[in-house]
Each structure stands twice: as structure tokens, then as C-alpha cells.
Design a protein around this motif. Structure first.
Motif, PDB file in Angstrom:
ATOM      1  N   SER A 149     -27.753 -28.159  10.547  1.00  0.00           N
ATOM      2  CA  SER A 149     -28.383 -26.840  10.368  1.00  0.00           C
ATOM      3  C   SER A 149     -28.163 -25.967  11.599  1.00  0.00           C
ATOM      4  O   SER A 149     -27.884 -26.468  12.700  1.00  0.00           O
ATOM      5  N   ASP A 150     -28.322 -24.665  11.416  1.00  0.00           N
ATOM      6  CA  ASP A 150     -28.152 -23.714  12.524  1.00  0.00           C
ATOM      7  C   ASP A 150     -29.139 -23.992  13.667  1.00  0.00           C
ATOM      8  O   ASP A 150     -28.861 -23.664  14.818  1.00  0.00           O
ATOM      9  N   ALA A 151     -30.285 -24.616  13.326  1.00  0.00           N
ATOM     10  CA  ALA A 151     -31.298 -24.896  14.358  1.00  0.00           C
ATOM     11  C   ALA A 151     -30.746 -25.774  15.470  1.00  0.00           C
ATOM     12  O   ALA A 151     -31.212 -25.724  16.607  1.00  0.00           O
ATOM     13  N   MET A 152     -29.728 -26.566  15.181  1.00  0.00           N
ATOM     14  CA  MET A 152     -29.141 -27.472  16.186  1.00  0.00           C
ATOM     15  C   MET A 152     -28.056 -26.782  17.012  1.00  0.00           C
ATOM     16  O   MET A 152     -27.457 -27.404  17.895  1.00  0.00           O
ATOM     17  N   GLU A 153     -27.781 -25.548  16.674  1.00  0.00           N
ATOM     18  CA  GLU A 153     -26.894 -24.678  17.484  1.00  0.00           C
ATOM     19  C   GLU A 153     -25.541 -25.314  17.799  1.00  0.00           C
ATOM     20  O   GLU A 153     -24.963 -25.103  18.874  1.00  0.00           O
ATOM     21  N   GLY A 154     -25.036 -26.120  16.880  1.00  0.00           N
ATOM     22  CA  GLY A 154     -23.698 -26.694  17.067  1.00  0.00           C
ATOM     23  C   GLY A 154     -23.636 -27.916  17.968  1.00  0.00           C
ATOM     24  O   GLY A 154     -22.556 -28.440  18.241  1.00  0.00           O
ATOM     25  N   ARG A 155     -24.797 -28.375  18.458  1.00  0.00           N
ATOM     26  CA  ARG A 155     -24.920 -29.667  19.164  1.00  0.00           C
ATOM     27  C   ARG A 155     -23.923 -29.849  20.318  1.00  0.00           C
ATOM     28  O   ARG A 155     -23.332 -30.914  20.491  1.00  0.00           O
ATOM     29  N   GLU A 156     -23.722 -28.822  21.095  1.00  0.00           N
ATOM     30  CA  GLU A 156     -22.793 -28.984  22.235  1.00  0.00           C
ATOM     31  C   GLU A 156     -23.456 -29.793  23.351  1.00  0.00           C
ATOM     32  O   GLU A 156     -24.619 -29.559  23.711  1.00  0.00           O
ATOM     33  N   THR A 157     -22.717 -30.740  23.912  1.00  0.00           N
ATOM     34  CA  THR A 157     -23.249 -31.604  24.971  1.00  0.00           C
ATOM     35  C   THR A 157     -23.769 -30.763  26.145  1.00  0.00           C
ATOM     36  O   THR A 157     -23.094 -29.826  26.586  1.00  0.00           O
ATOM     37  N   GLY A 158     -24.986 -31.097  26.591  1.00  0.00           N
ATOM     38  CA  GLY A 158     -25.577 -30.385  27.732  1.00  0.00           C
ATOM     39  C   GLY A 158     -26.352 -29.130  27.361  1.00  0.00           C
ATOM     40  O   GLY A 158     -26.799 -28.415  28.251  1.00  0.00           O
ATOM     41  N   THR A 159     -26.527 -28.868  26.062  1.00  0.00           N
ATOM     42  CA  THR A 159     -27.253 -27.651  25.642  1.00  0.00           C
ATOM     43  C   THR A 159     -28.591 -28.015  24.978  1.00  0.00           C
ATOM     44  O   THR A 159     -28.786 -29.163  24.564  1.00  0.00           O
ATOM     45  N   PRO A 160     -29.499 -27.026  24.836  1.00  0.00           N
ATOM     46  CA  PRO A 160     -30.763 -27.301  24.127  1.00  0.00           C
ATOM     47  C   PRO A 160     -30.541 -27.711  22.669  1.00  0.00           C
ATOM     48  O   PRO A 160     -31.342 -28.454  22.103  1.00  0.00           O
ATOM     49  N   GLY A 161     -29.451 -27.263  22.056  1.00  0.00           N
ATOM     50  CA  GLY A 161     -29.170 -27.620  20.651  1.00  0.00           C
ATOM     51  C   GLY A 161     -29.003 -29.113  20.474  1.00  0.00           C
ATOM     52  O   GLY A 161     -29.594 -29.728  19.578  1.00  0.00           O
ATOM     53  N   ILE A 162     -28.201 -29.734  21.341  1.00  0.00           N
ATOM     54  CA  ILE A 162     -27.984 -31.179  21.180  1.00  0.00           C
ATOM     55  C   ILE A 162     -29.246 -31.962  21.545  1.00  0.00           C
ATOM     56  O   ILE A 162     -29.488 -33.040  21.004  1.00  0.00           O
TER      57      ILE A 162
END
Ligand SMILES: [Zn+2]
Length: 322
Positions: free
Chosen positions: A39-52
Motif C-alpha cells: 500500500s501507499d502507506a509503506m511509501e515504497g519501503r526504501e531501506t533507511g526510510t520511515p516507510g520501511i
């Protein structure tokens, strides 16, 4: 007679929905987890970001809810600092204790990171590798159901969600240098990276029932035989070995986390749908493009393969050199 009718009805209903059959992965679990992870809530799950970090919390919470044990001492997290940018990152490790060989292991892995956001566009990575991360959770849930019925694995099954894969296999590289378990007691790393799609470029009649397997011929002569025998009795997928060829121009064998296990001599099998074009590493890799039927079949096959390695008499022989 009436009771019999109701029993038959209940059995049919549970078959139809395929929801909580004890020895299969539940399609409903796949849909539920992937809807959240991609989902968009995970903001693309980039390592080192709040999304992941949101994805990491989700994985920890789910493993805990299912009753798995932390795989890194008291912790589900194995923290590390990234080799570039010095960011804090972590792998998530959870395990199900084996009944008779708790100190021997089968690892099931997938990477939970993806590409993040560029110019405000979110790369959800539903197939890459939301599909593998979701498979870890759903297979773990199936194994816990089996365990509760007294049919749990004989060896310990360890689930590892790696971060940093998209940046250069960082999480698995850290893990293989700082393993939380003795690598010489790992029968196999079963790595899952993209299993939710049918490659639009595949036009052969088996396009609804294939999966690529990679790495099985490299370190153990037993792996291919086990895969093929099991497959002939279960899902009857085409087990396509094209990318296992030593001269594969795409070098798929070197491109996901299993390779860091293979480098240390641990036999591996990598499951993959073969998506090289289309939506691979594009913002269009979304959940709408997942083919649930083939994804579900592949997950069931991986579940059966995990159990067969966990329950066979010996660890896979390490009798081949690359
Ligand atoms: Zn991937």
C-alpha cells in the motif's frame, strides 16, 4: 442424515474458500498481507526510510501474533548500519522450533525493501518483493497451524525478511557475515523474490502454471530430485531451470539474497516468476497486477518444499562445487 449433510456442506465450503485448510497456504492471508505491504502507506519501503520501518513493525507484529519465536536472541530484529550513507536498517528474523532436530535449520527468505519514492511517485513493489514477503507470513501461518495439530516441522524453520536488497543485497550480506544460527546446520536457503505475476512475455502453454527455480543444481545434487519428485505429486508446475544455467546472460543467480548463502556454501533454491521487462522496477508494480491463482499455487509448492526439507532424514548434502 441431516448431520452428514451439514458436515459435507462445511467441508465443501472450507474447500471452496480455501481459507484455513491446515496444510495449505490460505489465499485470504496472501491478499490481506499484500494489501498492506504494497500500500501507499509503506511509501515504497526504501531501506533507511520511515516507510520501511512501518513494514518492519508490521512483520514483527504479525510474527509475534502467530506465535513465532524471535530469531535473534530476544529480538525479531537484526540491526545493522548500511555500508553507504550509514543508515540504520534491520532484517526481521522469526522461527518455528523443530520437533526432533531443533538445532538444524531450513531458512525461508525474502526481501521486504523496495525502491521508495522518486519525484513524489511511490514504487509499491507488489511483486518485488511484496509477493515474497507476504509468502513468508502466509507460510509461517500455515506451519503454525500444522504445529498446533502436532504436525509441525522436525527441523527449525527460520523466516528472514531482508532489507537493503535493492541497494545491493546489504541485509543478506550482513546476515551471512553475522549469522544468528550456524550456517553449517542450514539445510537450504529457500529464497522467494517475485512470485506473484505471470510474465507477459511468456507465451508457452504453461504460462498459468510455471515457476523459475534457480541455484538448485549448484551446491547439492539432491535438491533438484527433491523438487521434481515433490512437484510430480503436488502442484505439477513447470519448474523452469532456464535461469539456473551457468551462462545465463541475465545473471539471475547472483541477483537476490540467496547468493549470500551460496557464497558460504549453503545450498539454495530461488523461486522467481521471471519478470524482467514489463513493470519490473516501475511504479506500475502494483497489487492489481498480481495473478492470485498462480501466486497461490507457487506458495503452496514452497510450503510443501519447506516441509519436505524440514522433515527428511538428513540435511541436504553439500556434494557439488560451483
Ligand atoms: Zn527483488
Amino acid at each position: 442424515m441431516k448431520t452428514l449433510f451439514y458436515i459435507v456442506l462445511i467441508l465443501c465450503a472450507s474447500q471452496f474458500y480455501g481459507q484455513k485448510s491446515n496444510d495449505t497456504v490460505a489465499l485470504s492471508d496472501l491478499k490481506r498481507h499484500l494489501n498492506i505491504l504494497a500500500s501507499d502507506a509503506m511509501e515504497g519501503r526504501e531501506t533507511g526510510t520511515p516507510g520501511i520501518e512501518k513494514a518492519a513493525v508490521y512483520l514483527e507484529t504479525e510474527f509475534k501474533r502467530l506465535g513465532l519465536r524471535p530469531g535473534n536472541g530476544e529480538n525479531f530484529r537484526q540491526e545493522y548500519v548500511t555500508p553507504e550513507e550509514n543508515l540504520n536498517a534491520c532484517n526481521i528474523i522469526a522461527q518455528i522450533e523443530g520437533n526432533t532436530h531443533p538445532n538444524e535449520y531450513v531458512v525461508v527468505s525474502a526481501h521486504y525493501d523496495h525502491l521508495g519514492m522518486y519525484n513524489g511517485i511511490i514504487y509499491n513493489g507488489a511483486d518485488d518483493d511484496g509477493s515474497g514477503t507476504t509468502a513468508l507470513l502466509a507460510i509461517a501461518e500455515s506451519l503454525m497451524r500444522l504445529k498446533k495439530m502436532g504436525k509441525g516441522p522436525e527441523r527449525t524453520v527460520v523466516f528472514i525478511a531482508f532489507s537493503g536488497e535493492e541497494k545491493g543485497l546489504w541485509g543478506s550480506s550482513y546476515f551471512s557475515d553475522h549469522p544468528t544460527l550456524p550456517l553449517d546446520k542450514v539445510s537450504c536457503d529457500i529464497n522467494i523474490d517475485m512470485i506473484g505475476r505471470i510474465d507477459p512475455d511468456r507465451t508457452t502453454p504453461d504460462r498459468n502454471h510455471y515457476v523459475f527455480i534457480v541455484g538448485q543444481s549448484r551446491l547439492s545434487s539432491e535438491t533438484s530430485k527433491i523438487l521434481n519428485t515433490l512437484n510430480s505429486k503436488t502442484q505439477r508446475l513447470t519448474l523452469d531451470e532456464k535461469f539456473d544455467h551457468k551462462k545465463d546472460p541475465n545473471r539471475i543467480y547472483y541477483r537476490s539474497d540467496h547468493y549470500n548463502f551460496a557464497k558460504k556454501g549453503v545450498p539454495v533454491v530461488f523461486f522467481y516468476d521471471g519478470m524482467l521487462g514489463g513493470d519490473y522496477h516501475e511504479p506500475t508494480d502494483d497489487i492489481e497486477l498480481i495473478d492470485w491463482e498462480i501466486y497461490h499455487k507457487r506458495c503452496n509448492f514452497i510450503l510443501d518444499f519447506t516441509m519436505s526439507l524440514a522433515n527428511r532424514e538428513n540435511l541436504l548434502k553439500r556434494d557439488l562445487k560451483e
